[in-house]
Design an enzyme around this catalytic site. Sequence first.
Site, PDB file in Angstrom:
ATOM      1  N   ASP A   9      38.734  35.886  39.862  1.00 39.38           N
ATOM      2  CA  ASP A   9      37.949  36.642  40.836  1.00 39.38           C
ATOM      3  C   ASP A   9      38.751  36.764  42.128  1.00 39.38           C
ATOM      4  O   ASP A   9      39.042  35.766  42.784  1.00 39.38           O
ATOM      5  CB  ASP A   9      36.619  35.924  41.080  1.00 39.38           C
ATOM      6  CG  ASP A   9      35.650  36.745  41.920  1.00 39.38           C
ATOM      7  OD1 ASP A   9      36.001  37.880  42.302  1.00 39.38           O
ATOM      8  OD2 ASP A   9      34.549  36.234  42.201  1.00 39.38           O
ATOM      9  N   ASP A 105      37.477  43.806  40.536  1.00 38.69           N
ATOM     10  CA  ASP A 105      38.190  42.636  41.073  1.00 38.69           C
ATOM     11  C   ASP A 105      37.931  41.356  40.280  1.00 38.69           C
ATOM     12  O   ASP A 105      38.255  40.263  40.738  1.00 38.69           O
ATOM     13  CB  ASP A 105      37.815  42.411  42.536  1.00 38.69           C
ATOM     14  CG  ASP A 105      36.335  42.149  42.750  1.00 38.69           C
ATOM     15  OD1 ASP A 105      35.541  42.434  41.830  1.00 38.69           O
ATOM     16  OD2 ASP A 105      35.966  41.649  43.828  1.00 38.69           O
ATOM     17  N   GLU A 106      37.365  41.476  39.082  1.00 36.30           N
ATOM     18  CA  GLU A 106      37.085  40.298  38.257  1.00 36.30           C
ATOM     19  C   GLU A 106      37.484  40.562  36.805  1.00 36.30           C
ATOM     20  O   GLU A 106      37.271  41.663  36.295  1.00 36.30           O
ATOM     21  CB  GLU A 106      35.599  39.958  38.263  1.00 36.30           C
ATOM     22  CG  GLU A 106      35.005  39.585  39.598  1.00 36.30           C
ATOM     23  CD  GLU A 106      33.521  39.303  39.461  1.00 36.30           C
ATOM     24  OE1 GLU A 106      33.151  38.383  38.709  1.00 36.30           O
ATOM     25  OE2 GLU A 106      32.725  40.027  40.089  1.00 36.30           O
TER      26      GLU A 106
END
Length: 408
Positions: A9, A105-106
Amino acid sequence: MDRTILHCDMNGFYASVELLALPELKGKPVAVCGNPDNRHGIILAKNEEAKAYGVVTAETVWQARKKCPDLILVPPHHDRYRSYSQKINEIYARYTDRVEPFSIDESWLDVSGSLKLFGTGKEIGDTIRETVKKELGLTLSVGVSFNKVLAKMGSEYKKPDATTVINRDNFRKILWPLPVRELFFVGGVTADKLEKAGIKTIGDLAVYNRTLICSMLGKQGAVIHDYANGIDDSPVCLSCERQKIKSVGNGMTFKRDLVGLADIKTAILALSDTVATRLRSYELKCQGVKVDIKDPMFKTISRQKQLSSASNLAEEIGAASLELICKYWRMNEPIRMLTVTGISLVDEGEAEQLSLFVAEQKDREKSETIERTLDAIRKKYGGSAITFGGILKNDIGIELHEMVQEDG
């Protein structure tokens, strides 16, 4: 034998990417928002310095500036975020072919088959953090566990720039004392219901009677009860499998039959919103829209059309869906079930083409900013945290947990 799953993350991703282009702002409180000149705009991301003042994602600009008068606001650049997201996932792919993006973003990584090459899950997590920092100038937090849910909880547990291992021996000690609303898949509405029933922590949920939880929350109750007990066997998809998604759809059988344009608009708004949200989470756009209509006698018709340009915006998907219904359905005839599906999918990057009409392009950019702001709020507070006004207080039974996903 247990799997070894990582959840990576990025830390303050949007803000961190912006600071790469604005190094003079390093060390100062910075936040990304849709319109820095609009005090009612929403904070999309913040750096650690802004976080220290209590600035949080999804609050309004005026609320953030009340906490931090010196807060520096910058506009979003989604093309940059997509570019860096691709670079980050390419780094992940050096360690395993099982990389499953969860958002821009993960990502989850299954490194079970890579341990002999690169070391333990923690060692791989630490190596990835250092590699991303060295090559891209960005930081991330990594959760390491034996399933996807606990790995994600691990990446949230300690930030920024940290690796947290959650295993069978320690997951109760680490997670059970946490508030129940911090459990993956527990949104604000669900958390309120649980807390009213006296279920305050993840541990409370884990030991609560499963039958009662299911009677309270339906199928979702069984899922989160498993999660609280560390049970999750969902696989991490191969990188190539993501490209096999050919369509993204949502359908619903309504509490009562839809009759007339107003009912249909409400239903289309909700269905198109969920389709568009998932398309954005997959970083995909649809080049066409398909609508399936079922009447009370279970007769079904399907109609589809191509869009003038690829889209993952609810506004555009909804307009095309409504156009199909108005063209092919008699408005005085009842509808039992509707399904809206985005078809002919392409990656966002492939779909990026400037409109010939500047005004039209500006309108699309405004709509995209609004809808990605909704994504940010839902990611933080749960899928039911915010919705369109036209859906509120409907009597046709629209609730997020009743939607039927149809990703094909």
